[in-house]
Scaffold this motif. Structure first.
Motif, short mmCIF file in Angstrom:
data_model
loop_
_atom_site.label_atom_id
_atom_site.label_comp_id
_atom_site.label_asym_id
_atom_site.label_seq_id
_atom_site.Cartn_x
_atom_site.Cartn_y
_atom_site.Cartn_z
N THR A 1 0.12 -1.24 0.13
CA THR A 1 -0.14 0.14 0.13
C THR A 1 0.88 1.81 -0.11
O THR A 1 1.87 1.27 0.30
CB THR A 1 -0.90 0.33 1.47
OG1 THR A 1 -0.39 -0.34 2.15
CG2 THR A 1 -1.96 -0.99 1.49
N PRO A 2 0.03 2.69 -0.75
CA PRO A 2 -0.61 2.37 -1.24
C PRO A 2 -1.10 1.90 -2.36
O PRO A 2 0.48 1.56 -3.18
CB PRO A 2 -1.58 3.98 -1.41
CG PRO A 2 0.76 4.54 -1.16
CD PRO A 2 1.36 3.78 -0.51
N PRO A 3 -2.30 1.43 -3.26
CA PRO A 3 -2.03 0.92 -4.60
C PRO A 3 -1.95 1.33 -5.61
O PRO A 3 -3.17 1.08 -6.36
CB PRO A 3 -3.49 -0.14 -3.81
CG PRO A 3 -4.18 0.79 -3.53
CD PRO A 3 -3.40 1.61 -2.32
N LEU A 4 -0.68 2.61 -5.30
CA LEU A 4 -1.24 3.35 -6.66
C LEU A 4 0.74 2.82 -7.92
O LEU A 4 1.51 2.94 -7.41
CB LEU A 4 -0.25 4.67 -6.26
CG LEU A 4 -1.53 5.41 -5.40
CD1 LEU A 4 -1.29 6.50 -4.82
CD2 LEU A 4 -2.77 5.38 -6.21
N PRO A 5 0.13 2.91 -8.58
CA PRO A 5 1.42 2.17 -9.59
C PRO A 5 1.91 3.54 -10.00
O PRO A 5 2.82 3.84 -10.73
CB PRO A 5 0.11 2.06 -11.14
CG PRO A 5 -0.77 3.07 -11.68
CD PRO A 5 -0.90 3.43 -9.39
N ARG A 6 3.39 3.44 -8.51
CA ARG A 6 4.06 4.38 -8.35
C ARG A 6 5.62 4.06 -10.12
O ARG A 6 5.60 5.09 -10.43
CB ARG A 6 4.63 4.17 -7.46
CG ARG A 6 4.54 5.12 -6.56
CD ARG A 6 4.47 5.48 -4.46
NE ARG A 6 4.16 5.84 -4.42
CZ ARG A 6 3.89 5.91 -2.68
NH1 ARG A 6 5.80 5.31 -2.51
NH2 ARG A 6 3.23 6.04 -1.86
N GLU A 7 5.33 3.21 -10.18
CA GLU A 7 6.30 2.97 -10.64
C GLU A 7 5.83 3.49 -12.42
O GLU A 7 6.90 4.25 -13.52
CB GLU A 7 6.92 1.84 -11.52
CG GLU A 7 7.58 1.26 -10.06
CD GLU A 7 7.78 -0.99 -10.16
OE1 GLU A 7 7.86 -1.33 -11.46
OE2 GLU A 7 8.33 -0.82 -8.85
N ALA A 8 5.02 2.96 -12.47
CA ALA A 8 4.14 3.22 -14.21
C ALA A 8 4.15 4.93 -14.12
O ALA A 8 4.04 5.95 -15.23
CB ALA A 8 2.95 2.73 -14.10
N ALA A 9 3.77 5.38 -13.35
CA ALA A 9 3.69 7.18 -13.26
C ALA A 9 4.77 7.74 -13.42
O ALA A 9 4.92 8.48 -13.99
CB ALA A 9 2.82 7.31 -11.69
N GLU A 10 5.76 6.88 -12.14
CA GLU A 10 7.28 7.44 -12.49
C GLU A 10 7.95 7.43 -14.44
O GLU A 10 8.23 7.84 -14.94
CB GLU A 10 8.21 7.03 -12.18
CG GLU A 10 8.14 7.61 -10.46
CD GLU A 10 8.75 6.70 -9.29
OE1 GLU A 10 9.33 5.72 -10.07
OE2 GLU A 10 8.56 6.88 -8.50
N GLY A 11 7.51 6.28 -14.72
CA GLY A 11 7.49 6.42 -16.48
C GLY A 11 7.18 6.95 -16.97
O GLY A 11 7.91 6.77 -18.14
N VAL A 12 5.91 7.66 -16.66
CA VAL A 12 5.06 8.43 -18.07
C VAL A 12 5.84 9.34 -18.00
O VAL A 12 5.67 10.05 -18.65
CB VAL A 12 3.62 8.66 -17.27
CG1 VAL A 12 2.79 9.27 -17.78
CG2 VAL A 12 2.74 7.01 -17.56
N VAL A 13 6.20 10.46 -16.30
CA VAL A 13 6.88 11.94 -16.44
C VAL A 13 7.70 11.52 -17.33
O VAL A 13 8.03 12.40 -17.91
CB VAL A 13 7.13 11.63 -14.93
CG1 VAL A 13 8.44 13.22 -14.98
CG2 VAL A 13 5.37 11.90 -14.28
#
Length: 131
Positions: free
Chosen positions: A109-121
């Protein structure tokens, strides 16, 4: 009624026929998809029922093994003490499993796709030419 050949028909008639055929095709595909999902749902329901039954049988088997352990330990200790020892051991195992599960949940947790979000940035920056 005989249909006229494609060359004898107007573009409006051909477009109307195409529209009717596409509509019919989509309707038939939706019907096929609905039937397939219904069949798969029945199969999944049957599988879930069997899995539930297997779980109940495994629970009964585990309880029987616990009773066997109590009886076996009762051959060397008083029966009440053997039941107490087995109960404490089971509580310790359950507590350890609960703590491990709690730790696993905390790390998820939290169940957020942090790696994917960083990749998008990073991708946005690369497209803009900042990186």
């Amino acid at each position: 009624m005989t249909e006229r050949s494609v060359q004898d028909r107007s573009i409006a008639e051909l477009v109307q026929d195409l529209s009717d055929q596409v509509r019919r095709l989509v309707r038939d595909e939706m019907r096929l998809a609905t039937d397939e999902l219904r069949r798969k749902g029945k199969r999944a329901g049957r599988g879930a029922g069997l899995a539930g039954f297997a779980g109940v049988m495994a629970l009964y088997g585990g309880l029987t093994l616990v009773a066997t352990a109590v009886i076996a330990l009762g051959l060397v200790l008083p029966l009440w003490l053997s039941a107490l020892v087995i109960g404490v051991v089971l509580l310790l195992i359950g507590g350890a499993a609960g703590m491990a599960g709690r730790h696993s949940i905390k790390t998820a947790t939290p169940p957020l796709p942090r790696e994917a979000a960083e990749g998008v940035v990073k991708d946005v920056k690369a497209v803009r030419g900042h990186e």
